[in-house]
Design an enzyme around this catalytic site. Structure first.
Site, PDB file in Angstrom:
ATOM      1  N   ARG A 185       0.829  -1.214   0.000  1.00 35.69           N
ATOM      2  CA  ARG A 185       0.000   0.000   0.000  1.00 35.69           C
ATOM      3  C   ARG A 185       0.863   1.265   0.000  1.00 35.69           C
ATOM      4  O   ARG A 185       0.598   2.227  -0.729  1.00 35.69           O
ATOM      5  CB  ARG A 185      -0.919  -0.038   1.238  1.00 35.69           C
ATOM      6  CG  ARG A 185      -2.015   0.973   1.239  1.00 35.69           C
ATOM      7  CD  ARG A 185      -2.956   0.773   2.413  1.00 35.69           C
ATOM      8  NE  ARG A 185      -3.568  -0.538   2.468  1.00 35.69           N
ATOM      9  CZ  ARG A 185      -4.538  -0.970   1.662  1.00 35.69           C
ATOM     10  NH1 ARG A 185      -5.023  -0.175   0.735  1.00 35.69           N
ATOM     11  NH2 ARG A 185      -5.029  -2.190   1.781  1.00 35.69           N
ATOM     12  N   MET A 189     -11.652   3.585  -4.576  1.00 25.40           N
ATOM     13  CA  MET A 189     -11.918   2.452  -3.682  1.00 25.40           C
ATOM     14  C   MET A 189     -10.622   1.854  -3.136  1.00 25.40           C
ATOM     15  O   MET A 189     -10.290   0.688  -3.384  1.00 25.40           O
ATOM     16  CB  MET A 189     -12.731   1.389  -4.434  1.00 25.40           C
ATOM     17  CG  MET A 189     -14.032   1.909  -5.017  1.00 25.40           C
ATOM     18  SD  MET A 189     -15.099   2.683  -3.786  1.00 25.40           S
ATOM     19  CE  MET A 189     -15.726   1.211  -3.001  1.00 25.40           C
ATOM     20  N   LEU A 221      -6.252   4.001   2.462  1.00 23.38           N
ATOM     21  CA  LEU A 221      -5.034   4.800   2.269  1.00 23.38           C
ATOM     22  C   LEU A 221      -4.068   4.620   3.431  1.00 23.38           C
ATOM     23  O   LEU A 221      -4.485   4.468   4.583  1.00 23.38           O
ATOM     24  CB  LEU A 221      -5.417   6.272   2.131  1.00 23.38           C
ATOM     25  CG  LEU A 221      -6.392   6.558   0.984  1.00 23.38           C
ATOM     26  CD1 LEU A 221      -6.941   7.968   1.091  1.00 23.38           C
ATOM     27  CD2 LEU A 221      -5.725   6.333  -0.354  1.00 23.38           C
ATOM     28  N   ASN A 262     -13.320  13.308   0.640  1.00 31.08           N
ATOM     29  CA  ASN A 262     -13.886  12.057   0.134  1.00 31.08           C
ATOM     30  C   ASN A 262     -15.409  12.133   0.160  1.00 31.08           C
ATOM     31  O   ASN A 262     -15.994  12.694   1.092  1.00 31.08           O
ATOM     32  CB  ASN A 262     -13.429  10.888   1.017  1.00 31.08           C
ATOM     33  CG  ASN A 262     -13.989   9.552   0.554  1.00 31.08           C
ATOM     34  OD1 ASN A 262     -13.948   9.233  -0.643  1.00 31.08           O
ATOM     35  ND2 ASN A 262     -14.529   8.770   1.478  1.00 31.08           N
ATOM     36  N   HIS A 298     -18.740   9.958   0.500  1.00 29.54           N
ATOM     37  CA  HIS A 298     -19.103   8.642   1.049  1.00 29.54           C
ATOM     38  C   HIS A 298     -20.631   8.504   1.077  1.00 29.54           C
ATOM     39  O   HIS A 298     -21.333   9.419   1.528  1.00 29.54           O
ATOM     40  CB  HIS A 298     -18.545   8.504   2.471  1.00 29.54           C
ATOM     41  CG  HIS A 298     -18.834   7.173   3.084  1.00 29.54           C
ATOM     42  ND1 HIS A 298     -18.140   6.025   2.734  1.00 29.54           N
ATOM     43  CD2 HIS A 298     -19.771   6.790   3.986  1.00 29.54           C
ATOM     44  CE1 HIS A 298     -18.644   5.003   3.404  1.00 29.54           C
ATOM     45  NE2 HIS A 298     -19.627   5.435   4.171  1.00 29.54           N
ATOM     46  N   SER A 357     -22.187  11.957   2.421  1.00 27.15           N
ATOM     47  CA  SER A 357     -21.374  12.910   3.183  1.00 27.15           C
ATOM     48  C   SER A 357     -20.088  13.204   2.426  1.00 27.15           C
ATOM     49  O   SER A 357     -19.554  12.337   1.736  1.00 27.15           O
ATOM     50  CB  SER A 357     -20.974  12.320   4.544  1.00 27.15           C
ATOM     51  OG  SER A 357     -22.097  11.865   5.266  1.00 27.15           O
ATOM     52  N   ASP A 361     -13.037   6.645   6.605  1.00 23.61           N
ATOM     53  CA  ASP A 361     -14.274   7.440   6.563  1.00 23.61           C
ATOM     54  C   ASP A 361     -14.545   8.171   7.889  1.00 23.61           C
ATOM     55  O   ASP A 361     -15.701   8.313   8.298  1.00 23.61           O
ATOM     56  CB  ASP A 361     -15.478   6.552   6.200  1.00 23.61           C
ATOM     57  CG  ASP A 361     -15.311   5.882   4.842  1.00 23.61           C
ATOM     58  OD1 ASP A 361     -14.734   6.508   3.945  1.00 23.61           O
ATOM     59  OD2 ASP A 361     -15.758   4.731   4.690  1.00 23.61           O
ATOM     60  N   GLU A 369     -25.633  13.154  -4.895  1.00 27.61           N
ATOM     61  CA  GLU A 369     -24.188  13.137  -4.628  1.00 27.61           C
ATOM     62  C   GLU A 369     -23.470  14.094  -5.577  1.00 27.61           C
ATOM     63  O   GLU A 369     -22.544  14.798  -5.176  1.00 27.61           O
ATOM     64  CB  GLU A 369     -23.622  11.723  -4.814  1.00 27.61           C
ATOM     65  CG  GLU A 369     -23.968  10.764  -3.702  1.00 27.61           C
ATOM     66  CD  GLU A 369     -23.177   9.465  -3.814  1.00 27.61           C
ATOM     67  OE1 GLU A 369     -22.670   9.158  -4.916  1.00 27.61           O
ATOM     68  OE2 GLU A 369     -23.059   8.765  -2.802  1.00 27.61           O
TER      69      GLU A 369
HETATM   70  C1  GRF Z   1     -20.352   7.126  -5.086  1.00 26.45           C
HETATM   71  O1  GRF Z   1     -21.553   6.524  -4.753  1.00 26.45           O
HETATM   72  C2  GRF Z   1     -19.609   7.578  -3.844  1.00 26.45           C
HETATM   73  O2  GRF Z   1     -20.455   7.878  -2.782  1.00 26.45           O
HETATM   74  C3  GRF Z   1     -18.778   6.373  -3.510  1.00 26.45           C
HETATM   75  O3  GRF Z   1     -18.440   5.805  -4.751  1.00 26.45           O
HETATM   76  C4  GRF Z   1     -19.405   6.151  -5.725  1.00 26.45           C
HETATM   77  C5  GRF Z   1     -18.677   6.713  -6.894  1.00 26.45           C
HETATM   78  O4  GRF Z   1     -19.493   6.803  -8.032  1.00 26.45           O
HETATM   79  N1  GRF Z   1     -17.639   6.760  -2.727  1.00 26.45           N
HETATM   80  P1  GRF Z   1     -18.898   7.357  -9.401  1.00 26.45           P
HETATM   81  O5  GRF Z   1     -17.700   6.496  -9.761  1.00 26.45           O
HETATM   82  O6  GRF Z   1     -18.519   8.785  -9.210  1.00 26.45           O
HETATM   83  O7  GRF Z   1     -19.996   7.199 -10.403  1.00 26.45           O
END
Ligand code: GRF
Length: 224
Positions: free
Chosen positions: A69, A94, A97, A111, A113, A140, A149, A178
């Site tokens: 890592r 994903m 870190l 980030n 989430h 968030s 997170d 989002e």
């Molecule tokens: C989102 O749902 C975010 O909350 C999570 O990963 C997803 C990313 O979606 N961390 P995208 O790749 O931006 O479409």
């Protein structure tokens, strides 16, 4: 690009719809953001196409090519340093870190989430919300610290959980919200409205005690 735009790097692993929302907001809403680089740890991340279409430089730094890592994070950090990004935006990146990486970007890395943090850190948030019988959920944006997170939460958007909901419907409903949440929050950084100081978030010069909330017009305001 406007001369006083905030330089940012966006890290992705998959679809990149949030990256696309930022690119669109720069193009159509005058968001003063200069996305100087997009980094993916997956070569085939579909989101890379959004960057390429917008002529944003991309780097694929596959975690599979590094022994551990720390080594992978160091390679990502090298690219970020070269890009001179001021803000690092994790948008569907994903990866857990290393502490070296999170402390290097302390106060400069955010980030997105898919839960109302501090609830449901980690994966599979929608199913966990449903299993718990919660009446609301959301997303968030938080500063990234060493704990998964766990950093201070800047902003949130909430939706009700209906009896008819399943994980798919929650994801579908939250997706566009989002995008608005990320765009509105990044705009605060572009306007220098958010500053991180010793574990506290300053919002327009005052300590933010509760996360800002996104309203249905896509604006962020303080919780009452
Ligand atoms: C989102 O749902 C975010 O909350 C999570 O990963 C997803 C990313 O979606 N961390 P995208 O790749 O931006 O479409």
């Amino acid at each position: 690009m406007k001369p006083d735009s905030l330089k940012a790097a966006v890290l992705i692993s998959g679809t990149g719809s949030n990256l696309k929302a930022l690119i669109d907001a720069v193009a159509t809403k005058g968001l003063k953001l200069d996305i100087v680089r997009v980094v993916s740890n997956r070569e085939n991340a579909p989101g890379l196409n959004h960057a390429r279409t917008a002529a944003i430089p991309v780097s694929v730094i596959s975690h599979a090519d590094y022994p551990d890592r720390q080594a992978h994070d160091a390679a990502v950090a090298k690219i970020l340093e070269e890009s001179a990004a001021e803000l690092i935006i994790l948008a569907g990146y994903m990866r857990i870190l290393s502490e070296e990486f999170t402390s290097r970007y302390n106060g400069r890395m955010i980030n997105l989430h898919p839960s109302l943090l501090p609830l449901y850190k980690g994966l599979d948030t929608y199913n966990r919300v449903l299993l718990a019988g919660d009446s609301e959920t959301g997303a968030s944006i938080h500063f990234v610290t060493a704990g998964l997170d766990s950093g201070p939460v800047i902003s949130q958007v909430k939706i009700p959980v209906l009896p008819s909901d399943d994980a798919g419907s929650l994801k579908t409903k939250l997706g566009p919200l989002e995008h608005s949440l990320l765009t509105a929050t990044v705009e605060l950084f572009c306007n220098r409205d958010i500053v991180y100081r010793q574990d506290a978030i300053l919002y327009r010069g005052e300590i933010l005690k509760l996360p800002l909330q996104l309203d249905r017009h896509g604006s962020l305001s303080k919780s009452i």
